[in-house]
Design a protein around this motif. Structure first.
Motif, short mmCIF file in Angstrom:
data_model
loop_
_atom_site.label_atom_id
_atom_site.label_comp_id
_atom_site.label_asym_id
_atom_site.label_seq_id
_atom_site.Cartn_x
_atom_site.Cartn_y
_atom_site.Cartn_z
N THR A 1 -8.71 -0.91 -4.17
CA THR A 1 -7.57 -1.08 -3.27
C THR A 1 -7.92 -0.62 -1.86
O THR A 1 -8.89 0.12 -1.64
N ILE A 2 -7.11 -1.06 -0.92
CA ILE A 2 -7.13 -0.54 0.44
C ILE A 2 -5.73 0.00 0.73
O ILE A 2 -4.73 -0.60 0.33
N SER A 3 -5.67 1.11 1.37
CA SER A 3 -4.39 1.79 1.60
C SER A 3 -3.95 1.62 3.04
O SER A 3 -4.78 1.53 3.96
N ALA A 4 -2.64 1.62 3.20
CA ALA A 4 -2.07 1.49 4.54
C ALA A 4 -0.67 2.09 4.54
O ALA A 4 0.07 1.93 3.57
N PRO A 5 -0.29 2.78 5.61
CA PRO A 5 1.08 3.28 5.71
C PRO A 5 2.03 2.17 6.16
O PRO A 5 1.60 1.18 6.77
N GLY A 6 3.29 2.33 5.86
CA GLY A 6 4.26 1.31 6.25
C GLY A 6 5.67 1.82 6.22
O GLY A 6 5.94 2.99 5.94
N THR A 7 6.60 0.92 6.49
CA THR A 7 8.02 1.23 6.54
C THR A 7 8.79 0.12 5.83
O THR A 7 8.50 -1.07 6.02
N VAL A 8 9.77 0.52 5.02
CA VAL A 8 10.59 -0.44 4.30
C VAL A 8 11.61 -1.05 5.27
O VAL A 8 12.31 -0.33 5.98
N LYS A 9 11.68 -2.38 5.25
CA LYS A 9 12.62 -3.09 6.12
C LYS A 9 13.21 -4.27 5.35
O LYS A 9 12.58 -4.81 4.44
N LYS B 1 -5.99 -10.49 1.87
CA LYS B 1 -5.68 -11.92 1.84
C LYS B 1 -4.26 -12.12 1.33
O LYS B 1 -3.76 -11.33 0.53
N GLU B 2 -3.64 -13.16 1.83
CA GLU B 2 -2.28 -13.47 1.41
C GLU B 2 -2.24 -13.78 -0.09
O GLU B 2 -3.12 -14.46 -0.62
N GLY B 3 -1.21 -13.25 -0.76
CA GLY B 3 -1.06 -13.47 -2.19
C GLY B 3 -1.60 -12.33 -3.05
O GLY B 3 -1.38 -12.33 -4.27
N MET B 4 -2.30 -11.38 -2.45
CA MET B 4 -2.82 -10.24 -3.22
C MET B 4 -1.69 -9.34 -3.67
O MET B 4 -0.68 -9.17 -2.97
N GLY B 5 -1.85 -8.76 -4.86
CA GLY B 5 -0.86 -7.82 -5.35
C GLY B 5 -1.00 -6.48 -4.66
O GLY B 5 -2.03 -6.15 -4.07
N ALA B 6 0.05 -5.69 -4.78
CA ALA B 6 0.04 -4.37 -4.13
C ALA B 6 0.94 -3.42 -4.91
O ALA B 6 1.92 -3.83 -5.53
N LYS B 7 0.56 -2.16 -4.85
CA LYS B 7 1.39 -1.07 -5.36
C LYS B 7 2.00 -0.35 -4.17
O LYS B 7 1.28 -0.02 -3.22
N VAL B 8 3.28 -0.11 -4.25
CA VAL B 8 4.01 0.49 -3.13
C VAL B 8 4.58 1.83 -3.60
O VAL B 8 5.29 1.89 -4.61
N ASN C 1 -10.45 -6.63 -8.72
CA ASN C 1 -10.12 -6.18 -10.07
C ASN C 1 -11.35 -6.33 -10.97
O ASN C 1 -11.94 -7.42 -11.07
N LEU C 2 -11.76 -5.22 -11.60
CA LEU C 2 -12.88 -5.21 -12.54
C LEU C 2 -12.34 -4.91 -13.93
O LEU C 2 -11.59 -3.94 -14.10
N ALA D 1 -17.97 -0.16 -8.18
CA ALA D 1 -16.81 -0.10 -7.29
C ALA D 1 -16.15 1.25 -7.49
O ALA D 1 -16.38 1.94 -8.49
N SER D 2 -15.33 1.62 -6.53
CA SER D 2 -14.71 2.94 -6.61
C SER D 2 -13.34 2.89 -5.97
O SER D 2 -13.10 2.15 -5.01
N SER D 3 -12.43 3.69 -6.52
CA SER D 3 -11.11 3.90 -5.93
C SER D 3 -10.94 5.38 -5.66
O SER D 3 -11.89 6.16 -5.79
N LEU D 4 -9.74 5.76 -5.31
CA LEU D 4 -9.51 7.17 -4.99
C LEU D 4 -9.68 8.06 -6.22
O LEU D 4 -10.08 9.21 -6.11
N THR D 5 -9.39 7.54 -7.41
CA THR D 5 -9.40 8.37 -8.60
C THR D 5 -10.47 7.99 -9.61
O THR D 5 -10.89 8.83 -10.40
N SER D 6 -10.92 6.74 -9.62
CA SER D 6 -11.86 6.28 -10.64
C SER D 6 -13.02 5.54 -9.99
O SER D 6 -12.89 4.98 -8.90
#
Length: 588
Positions: free
Chosen positions: A148-156, A367-374, A433-434, A491-496
């Motif tokens: 994943t790539i992380s980014a801050p945001g605001t709910v609108k 890329k457009e269409g990618m899933g995300a966790k919020v 995704n692996l 590959a690597s993420s923040l936890t695994s």
């Protein structure tokens, strides 16, 4: 030397005189100065005293016996006072010794209380270094890894409308409050319309006047057009007369003077006609101006009517009122061209978005269409799903000067209307995704310099790239010892972290604690948490046995110590000696 029976003349002594005067005292005067501490009397007085006592003893021998008995009683009270004095001195010494001892105990106890944590920690660290660090291990398994790539945001909300006024007027009614649901066409704000209605009436009056002016100009134009027709006929007649008179002048029928009269008439009619033409153009211009004024007045009337309509502000969409910034009685500022202050905000909460800020490093992978966790701060126990719908192609600069690209993630709320606009969020966009790969905690993978690896590890491993500066390694548990194992990270993420080469499922790797991981070396002995638990279970029993033995030994040693202390005390020995002397005197 003279023997005498009686008492010493020193009132504070009262000791019996048993021998000749001057024989037992330190000054040879007959007074036992060492025993009572009094100064002995002079030799003359002592001799005279002895003579009187001798005479009295010869005459009153029974009284002398009573005198001696009384003297013995007096001597017993003196000895009691001495004993009390000795006891007081002894108690004073005990108090001083006890106070000093208490101070020493408090100081030592405070010092021990202050130093105990440090000493305990030091001893524990030394014991751990001797026995090996305690580590946590985990069995290697296969699983899925999402990069994943992380980014801050605001709910609108998807759609949001700022309700403002287009006219300046006083608010007289606000039918809805914050949080109310509204529909298209509902009256949101009602403004005072008296002033704008007066402006409408004035605009309509001006329109009527302009229309009257237009009619007057059109009548003037019609009169000019009629007049110019007569002038044109006169000009045509003068021109025909002029041409006929020229023929007559050529045949000699008329004179030059008569011909000039016709020429003057022609010129006059021509000038009159031209003047009429100029007047006609002026009338036409007046008509056009009157018509323009009428159009302007009609526009003013239309604008005034719109202003009257603007005093009733209606909802442009279905939604929820998320904020109300005005109150009844306040003046809403605004004009036709410039929107005024915001009265309230309406949002369509049926679809919520997260506006995230992607860094320059991550924007190319999104890329457009990618899933995300919020992850939304207002809902710490929930994880929301979303889909990346749009990534801006133009960078922006934030207040802190950092460059970012705006990304829009659609939240999947599944009909949940409990979301709030304006909440802070963090987004993890799934860029890779692996599936079914060897996965270990990221903390278990360490970066070591290739040159610092043991020679055996560096030479035998096929994973180590000797051309690179660092190599990724893990520590594998092998019979209470750890083995440094180079691995290749997929590959690597923040936890695994996904391992593509170097580890097999079922092996046990060291996953923590981090401090122990940093200090581990190849073939180093380690302990597991259950080993420490067994040590802690065995340690209290040993402490209890040692404690019981110490108390028993101390009890046995106390008795001789107390006896020795009592025997070695000079005050106690003197008190016992004095008591013995008194007992002997009484018995005698």
């Amino acid at each position: 030397m003279i023997r005498a029976a009686g008492a010493c003349e020193m009132l504070s002594c009262r000791r019996p005189i048993e021998e000749a005067t001057g024989a037992s005292g330190p000054s040879g005067s007959g007074c036992d100065g060492f025993a009572c501490g009094e100064v002995a009397p002079t030799e003359g007085r002592n001799t005279e005293r002895a003579s009187r006592e001798r005479k009295g003893a010869e005459v009153w021998n029974p009284d002398a016996t009573r005198l001696r008995s009384g003297t013995i009683r007096e001597s017993g009270r003196g000895q009691a006072r001495r004993r009390e004095a000795l006891v007081r001195r002894f108690l004073s010494v005990v108090k001083w010794v006890g106070g000093i001892g208490l101070i020493v105990v408090l100081v030592c106890g405070g010092g021990m209380a202050f130093l105990y944590p440090t000493l305990s920690k030091t001893l524990k660290e030394q014991r751990e270094r001797a026995m090996g660090p305690i580590v946590e291990v985990k069995t290697v398994e296969k699983g899925d890894l999402t990069r994943t790539i992380s980014a801050p945001g605001t709910v609108k909300p998807k759609t949001e409308a700022n309700i403002t006024s287009r006219v300046s007027a006083t608010i007289i009614r606000l039918p809805f409050e914050e949080g109310d649901t509204v529909k298209v066409g509902d009256v949101l704000v009602e403004l005072d319309s008296k002033e704008v209605k007066a402006e409408l009436a004035a605009a309509e009056a001006r329109l009527l006047a302009q229309r009257a002016s237009l009619k007057s100009a059109e009548a003037s134009l019609a009169a000019e057009e009629a007049a110019i027709l007569g002038t044109k006929a006169s000009l045509d007649k003068a021109l025909a007369d002029w041409e006929r008179q020229q023929e007559l002048f050529g045949s000699g029928d008329i004179s030059k003077a008569e011909l000039d009269v016709y020429r003057a008439t022609l010129d006059e009619q021509r000038a009159s006609y031209e003047a009429r033409l100029a007047g006609l153009k002026g009338s036409e211009a007046n008509v056009e101006a009157a018509r323009a004024a009428v159009l302007q007045s009609e526009a003013d009337v239309a604008r005034a009517k719109e202003n009257v309509e603007y005093t009733i502000i209606r909802s442009p969409m279905n939604g929820v009122i998320t904020r109300v910034d005005a109150k009844v009685g306040e003046v809403a500022l605004g004009t036709i061209t410039n929107a005024g202050s915001v009265i309230m905000i309406i949002a369509d909460l049926s679809e919520m978005l997260v506006e995230a800020r992607l860094s320059e490093r991550d924007v190319a992978r999104a890329k457009e269409g990618m899933g995300a966790k919020v992850y939304i701060n207002g809902f710490p126990d929930r994880t929301f799903r979303g889909t990346l719908r749009r990534v801006s192609i133009q960078s922006q600069r934030g207040e802190d000067g950092a460059t970012f690209f705006e990304a829009e993630i659609v939240l999947h709320l599944d009909g949940d209307r409990s979301m709030f606009a304006g909440l802070t969020a963090n987004v993890d966009i799934e860029v890779e995704n692996l599936e079914e790969v060897v996965v270990v905690p990221s903390q278990a993978v360490l970066d070591k310099r290739v040159e610092d690896l043991p020679e055996k590890v560096r030479s035998t491993s096929q994973v180590v790239d000797k051309d690179r500066t660092f190599a990724s390694v893990v520590f594998v548990l092998d019979d209470r010892k750890v083995v440094m194992r180079p691995v290749r990270v997929a590959a690597s993420s923040l936890t695994s972290t996904a391992i593509s080469e170097g580890l097999e499922p079922g092996e046990k790797v060291v996953v923590g604690p981090y401090r122990a991981l940093r200090e581990l070396e190849d073939a180093k002995t380690v302990r597991l948490p259950e080993d420490e638990k067994k040590e802690d279970e065995g340690r209290p029993g040993e402490t209890e046995v040692a404690k019981d033995g110490g108390e028993t030994g101390a009890g046995e040693d106390d008795k001789p110590a107390q006896s020795e202390e009592k025997a070695s005390s000079p005050e106690a020995a003197e008190e016992e000696s004095t008591a013995g002397e008194a007992h002997a005197s009484t018995a005698g």
